[in-house]
Scaffold this motif. Structure first.
Motif, PDB file in Angstrom:
ATOM      1  N   SER A 383      17.633   9.795  11.842  1.00  0.00           N
ATOM      2  CA  SER A 383      17.264   9.906  10.562  1.00  0.00           C
ATOM      3  C   SER A 383      16.572   8.630   9.767  1.00  0.00           C
ATOM      4  O   SER A 383      15.663   8.587   8.965  1.00  0.00           O
ATOM      5  CB  SER A 383      17.968  10.904   9.427  1.00  0.00           C
ATOM      6  N   GLU A 384      17.824   7.863   9.880  1.00  0.00           N
ATOM      7  CA  GLU A 384      17.610   6.440   9.177  1.00  0.00           C
ATOM      8  C   GLU A 384      16.370   5.805  10.095  1.00  0.00           C
ATOM      9  O   GLU A 384      15.493   5.120   9.228  1.00  0.00           O
ATOM     10  CB  GLU A 384      18.804   5.780   9.241  1.00  0.00           C
ATOM     11  N   VAL A 385      16.273   5.907  11.378  1.00  0.00           N
ATOM     12  CA  VAL A 385      15.198   5.396  12.005  1.00  0.00           C
ATOM     13  C   VAL A 385      13.714   5.992  11.466  1.00  0.00           C
ATOM     14  O   VAL A 385      12.678   5.292  11.309  1.00  0.00           O
ATOM     15  CB  VAL A 385      15.225   5.679  13.616  1.00  0.00           C
ATOM     16  N   GLU A 386      13.818   7.272  11.079  1.00  0.00           N
ATOM     17  CA  GLU A 386      12.681   7.895  10.833  1.00  0.00           C
ATOM     18  C   GLU A 386      12.219   7.351   9.355  1.00  0.00           C
ATOM     19  O   GLU A 386      11.109   7.278   9.183  1.00  0.00           O
ATOM     20  CB  GLU A 386      12.861   9.451  10.567  1.00  0.00           C
ATOM     21  N   ARG A 387      13.186   7.330   8.419  1.00  0.00           N
ATOM     22  CA  ARG A 387      12.873   6.759   7.228  1.00  0.00           C
ATOM     23  C   ARG A 387      12.217   5.288   7.394  1.00  0.00           C
ATOM     24  O   ARG A 387      11.358   4.686   6.517  1.00  0.00           O
ATOM     25  CB  ARG A 387      14.098   6.647   6.181  1.00  0.00           C
ATOM     26  N   ALA A 388      12.681   4.481   8.308  1.00  0.00           N
ATOM     27  CA  ALA A 388      12.475   3.077   8.610  1.00  0.00           C
ATOM     28  C   ALA A 388      11.032   3.164   8.864  1.00  0.00           C
ATOM     29  O   ALA A 388      10.008   2.369   8.425  1.00  0.00           O
ATOM     30  CB  ALA A 388      13.015   2.329   9.472  1.00  0.00           C
ATOM     31  N   ILE A 389      10.555   3.917   9.844  1.00  0.00           N
ATOM     32  CA  ILE A 389       9.245   4.059  10.361  1.00  0.00           C
ATOM     33  C   ILE A 389       8.581   4.565   9.308  1.00  0.00           C
ATOM     34  O   ILE A 389       7.211   4.141   9.122  1.00  0.00           O
ATOM     35  CB  ILE A 389       9.128   5.235  11.627  1.00  0.00           C
ATOM     36  N   GLU A 390       8.556   5.539   8.561  1.00  0.00           N
ATOM     37  CA  GLU A 390       7.929   5.962   7.382  1.00  0.00           C
ATOM     38  C   GLU A 390       7.719   4.808   6.482  1.00  0.00           C
ATOM     39  O   GLU A 390       6.289   4.749   5.730  1.00  0.00           O
ATOM     40  CB  GLU A 390       8.764   7.357   6.554  1.00  0.00           C
ATOM     41  N   ASP A 391       8.521   4.051   5.966  1.00  0.00           N
ATOM     42  CA  ASP A 391       8.507   2.857   5.312  1.00  0.00           C
ATOM     43  C   ASP A 391       7.311   2.092   5.820  1.00  0.00           C
ATOM     44  O   ASP A 391       6.317   1.266   5.156  1.00  0.00           O
ATOM     45  CB  ASP A 391       9.499   2.096   5.108  1.00  0.00           C
ATOM     46  N   ALA A 392       7.456   1.669   7.168  1.00  0.00           N
ATOM     47  CA  ALA A 392       6.569   0.736   7.859  1.00  0.00           C
ATOM     48  C   ALA A 392       5.095   1.339   7.821  1.00  0.00           C
ATOM     49  O   ALA A 392       4.208   0.409   7.788  1.00  0.00           O
ATOM     50  CB  ALA A 392       7.213   0.527   9.221  1.00  0.00           C
ATOM     51  N   ILE A 393       5.040   2.606   8.067  1.00  0.00           N
ATOM     52  CA  ILE A 393       3.679   3.350   8.114  1.00  0.00           C
ATOM     53  C   ILE A 393       3.054   2.848   6.699  1.00  0.00           C
ATOM     54  O   ILE A 393       1.806   2.768   6.673  1.00  0.00           O
ATOM     55  CB  ILE A 393       3.730   4.842   8.457  1.00  0.00           C
ATOM     56  N   GLY A 394       3.747   3.156   5.788  1.00  0.00           N
ATOM     57  CA  GLY A 394       3.415   3.049   4.190  1.00  0.00           C
ATOM     58  C   GLY A 394       2.780   1.652   4.030  1.00  0.00           C
ATOM     59  O   GLY A 394       1.772   1.270   3.561  1.00  0.00           O
ATOM     60  N   VAL A 395       3.587   0.497   4.450  1.00  0.00           N
ATOM     61  CA  VAL A 395       3.141  -0.769   4.150  1.00  0.00           C
ATOM     62  C   VAL A 395       1.831  -1.115   5.021  1.00  0.00           C
ATOM     63  O   VAL A 395       1.053  -1.924   4.741  1.00  0.00           O
ATOM     64  CB  VAL A 395       4.419  -1.717   4.410  1.00  0.00           C
ATOM     65  N   VAL A 396       2.059  -0.770   6.288  1.00  0.00           N
ATOM     66  CA  VAL A 396       0.777  -1.045   7.222  1.00  0.00           C
ATOM     67  C   VAL A 396      -0.402  -0.516   6.648  1.00  0.00           C
ATOM     68  O   VAL A 396      -1.368  -1.200   6.573  1.00  0.00           O
ATOM     69  CB  VAL A 396       1.189  -0.796   8.799  1.00  0.00           C
ATOM     70  N   SER A 397      -0.433   0.639   6.189  1.00  0.00           N
ATOM     71  CA  SER A 397      -1.523   1.374   5.689  1.00  0.00           C
ATOM     72  C   SER A 397      -1.972   0.589   4.499  1.00  0.00           C
ATOM     73  O   SER A 397      -3.326   0.331   4.313  1.00  0.00           O
ATOM     74  CB  SER A 397      -1.076   2.870   5.457  1.00  0.00           C
ATOM     75  N   ALA A 398      -0.921   0.182   3.668  1.00  0.00           N
ATOM     76  CA  ALA A 398      -1.515  -0.455   2.332  1.00  0.00           C
ATOM     77  C   ALA A 398      -2.250  -1.905   2.538  1.00  0.00           C
ATOM     78  O   ALA A 398      -3.019  -2.107   1.967  1.00  0.00           O
ATOM     79  CB  ALA A 398      -0.287  -0.717   1.553  1.00  0.00           C
ATOM     80  N   VAL A 399      -1.495  -2.602   3.684  1.00  0.00           N
ATOM     81  CA  VAL A 399      -2.427  -3.919   4.065  1.00  0.00           C
ATOM     82  C   VAL A 399      -3.757  -3.559   4.775  1.00  0.00           C
ATOM     83  O   VAL A 399      -4.583  -4.377   4.401  1.00  0.00           O
ATOM     84  CB  VAL A 399      -1.297  -4.693   4.790  1.00  0.00           C
ATOM     85  N   ILE A 400      -3.798  -2.395   5.520  1.00  0.00           N
ATOM     86  CA  ILE A 400      -5.286  -2.083   6.136  1.00  0.00           C
ATOM     87  C   ILE A 400      -6.261  -2.044   5.011  1.00  0.00           C
ATOM     88  O   ILE A 400      -7.394  -2.163   5.156  1.00  0.00           O
ATOM     89  CB  ILE A 400      -5.072  -1.071   7.194  1.00  0.00           C
ATOM     90  N   GLU A 401      -5.695  -1.020   4.076  1.00  0.00           N
ATOM     91  CA  GLU A 401      -6.560  -0.786   3.025  1.00  0.00           C
ATOM     92  C   GLU A 401      -6.957  -1.802   1.916  1.00  0.00           C
ATOM     93  O   GLU A 401      -8.246  -1.967   1.616  1.00  0.00           O
ATOM     94  CB  GLU A 401      -5.985   0.532   2.361  1.00  0.00           C
ATOM     95  N   ASP A 402      -5.870  -2.588   1.674  1.00  0.00           N
ATOM     96  CA  ASP A 402      -6.245  -3.539   0.510  1.00  0.00           C
ATOM     97  C   ASP A 402      -6.572  -4.894   1.115  1.00  0.00           C
ATOM     98  O   ASP A 402      -7.087  -5.932   0.368  1.00  0.00           O
ATOM     99  CB  ASP A 402      -4.792  -3.997  -0.382  1.00  0.00           C
TER     100      ASP A 402
END
Length: 544
Positions: A383-402
């Motif tokens: 579950s903690e691995v899943e939360r880490a992956i979710e955070d990472a997806i969020g930040v990578v998406s933000a950098v690709i978009e901005d």
């Protein structure tokens, strides 16, 4: 008569019902500020790579072990209304960026703490709010100025690894970061990333290193019939949103049968209808069927005879991902199914993962939906691995978009504080003090990073301030215990994380400061004590 009128005038006028608690003026402000401070202090210890975890046990005894800010706040049973407002800050941060939730709440708590000192100096709350608003606006301009443009693969990897540092999955952060960057780049369309198209399927067993990226979709289901093939190569996939069953009549109908042969004909007719459905599917060339509704036993039998792999009761969200991944169309009537509606995949295979069968739809040509299978030794680890992956997806998406990043390790906060102090000197009146307080509050982030790493927070802050006379990217390396250039150390964060955290923390603090009257209904009226009743607003300490 006069006596009666006099008695009437002396009766107290009750506007609010009994049991209602009311806090006015400074009492209300102190109570709300205390709630914000306590909440900020509670999750402060989780900030940064050396942050600790919290164990949360709910009323049913279920356990969550995490240091993800928004998860902690969602799982805590918070009753104080002002504290609930800060939880909203974390939720907004999570929805907008996916990371920086702890930063946002700690910052909001510190802004309230600094505001309390100004209130003690008899500065009006409205003036503090206006000062904070000006400071937040100026902070956005400064962030724009110090942001660096970058979105190359190496930067994306560093951003993902920074987001995962300090989480339970830290030891596997490099392979996980690589999976996340690949996944996000795969589903990106026209410079935008829909995070819903990256499915995270978690299964305990193995370690975080065993996590994998599937160029397609994993469905947590199994074949409907053991006679069906376990593996289909060069799959042609039919996506159906209709049951493969005999249709019930729309209205209540009574069928009178006077002869056993009529009954036989009736059964045969039903069988013929099912046969016809299966024939329609097979004639289009489909060899795999995903059905959102049910599949009749008879239909299963005929599909198995034709060598078709079928799965039933697939979730709507999974059907949409299958459509995105395979290029197939979801059809709501079997009769309308044509070869053009079929999706394609290199292979569809049923595999056993952690003792459960799962269907892998993989090797899709240009999938716009992918799946990350997260693994971990136990349920809590995964579950903690899943939360880490979710955070990472969020930040990578933000950098690709901005396409914008800032240094990590407290560097942007120290730079913001430095420039806001200079800006405060250009503002006249008492608002100047509020802007200075805002600048001081920002330094809680590097201070907390240092404290959590066992460093002396004052020494660290002094060193950081000195280093920022030379460069804006100097931050705390908590592993080495010294101030280094964060860009060289590879500690970088999306510009959007900082922008959103400063903005939402400032707005929440302003809103709480402007409250001078709290009227709390009795808990019974709020539904058995669930509401924001007096318990949550006790005099000494906000209940949480």
């Amino acid at each position: 008569m006069v006596g009666e009128r006099g008695a009437q005038l002396q009766q107290p006028v009750l506007i609010l019902p009994e049991d209602t608690r009311r806090y006015i003026g400074r009492d209300a402000q102190r109570m709300n500020i205390l709630a914000g401070k306590v909440l900020g202090e509670t999750i402060r210890t989780t900030l940064g790579p050396k942050g600790m975890d919290k164990m949360l046990v709910d009323s049913l005894g279920d356990i969550v072990v995490t240091n993800d800010g928004v998860t902690i706040l969602k799982e805590m049973d918070i009753e104080h209304p002002a504290a609930k407002m800060l939880v909203e800050v974390a939720k907004t941060q999570e929805d907008e960026v996916g990371d920086g939730t702890t930063t946002a709440v700690v910052l909001a708590g510190e802004l309230l703490k600094k505001a309390e000192d100004l209130l003690d100096m008899d500065i009006h709350p409205t003036i503090i709010s206006m000062g904070y608003r000006k400071a937040a606006k100026k902070a956005q301009e400064i962030l724009d100025d110090i942001a660096i443009t970058a979105d190359d693969e190496e930067t994306l990897l560093k951003v993902a690894m920074t987001a995962m540092t300090g989480k339970g999955s830290e030891k596997a952060r490099k392979p996980l970061a690589e999976l996340v960057v690949k996944a996000v780049k795969q589903v990106e369309e026209n410079g935008e990333v829909d995070k819903d198209h990256i499915k995270i399927e978690k299964k305990e067993g193995g370690s975080a290193d065993d996590s994998e990226l599937v160029q397609g979709v994993i469905i947590d289901k199994e074949r409907v019939h053991p006679g069906m093939p376990k593996e289909v190569k060069n799959a042609k996939i039919a996506l159906l949103n209709c049951p493969l069953e005999v249709k019930e009549t729309e209205v209540d109908a009574e069928i009178r049968i006077t002869d056993p042969s009529q009954m036989q004909k009736f059964v045969e007719q039903e069988e013929e209808m099912i046969k016809e459905m299966v024939k329609t599917i097979v004639d289009t060339g489909a060899n795999v069927v995903f059905c959102q509704k049910g599949i009749d036993d008879l239909a299963q039998h005929y599909l198995a005879k034709e060598g078709v792999l079928a799965v039933r009761r697939v979730k709507k969200s999974d059907m949409e991902k299958l459509s995105k991944a395979t290029g197939g169309s979801i059809v709501t009537n079997v009769k309308d199914l044509s070869p053009d509606d079929l999706g394609e995949a290199g292979r569809v295979i049923e595999k056993k993962v952690a003792g459960e069968e799962m269907i892998y739809v993989e090797d899709c040509k240009e999938p716009k939906a992918v799946t990350i299978l997260a693994r971990g030794s136990t349920e809590h680890v995964v579950s903690e691995v899943e939360r880490a992956i979710e955070d990472a997806i969020g930040v990578v998406s933000a950098v690709i978009e901005d396409k914008k990043i800032v240094a990590g390790g407290g560097a942007p906060e120290v730079e913001l504080a430095k420039r806001l102090r200079d800006y405060a000197e250009t503002v006249s009146g008492r608002e100047q003090l509020a802007i200075q307080a805002f600048a001081d509050a920002l330094e809680i982030i590097p201070k907390t990073l240092a404290e959590n790493a066992g460093m002396d927070s004052i020494d660290a802050l002094v060193d950081l301030r000195t280093a920022h006379e030379e460069s804006t990217t100097m931050g705390l390396d908590v592993f080495e215990g010294k101030v280094v250039d964060m860009l060289e150390a590879g500690v970088i964060e999306p510009y959007r994380v900082k922008k959103q955290a400063v903005q939402s923390a400032a707005e929440a603090a302003e809103m709480i400061l402007r409250i001078d009257d709290v009227i709390a209904a009795s808990p019974e009226e709020e539904g058995e004590g669930e509401g924001e009743g007096p318990e949550g607003m006790g005099g000494e300490m906000p209940s949480m």
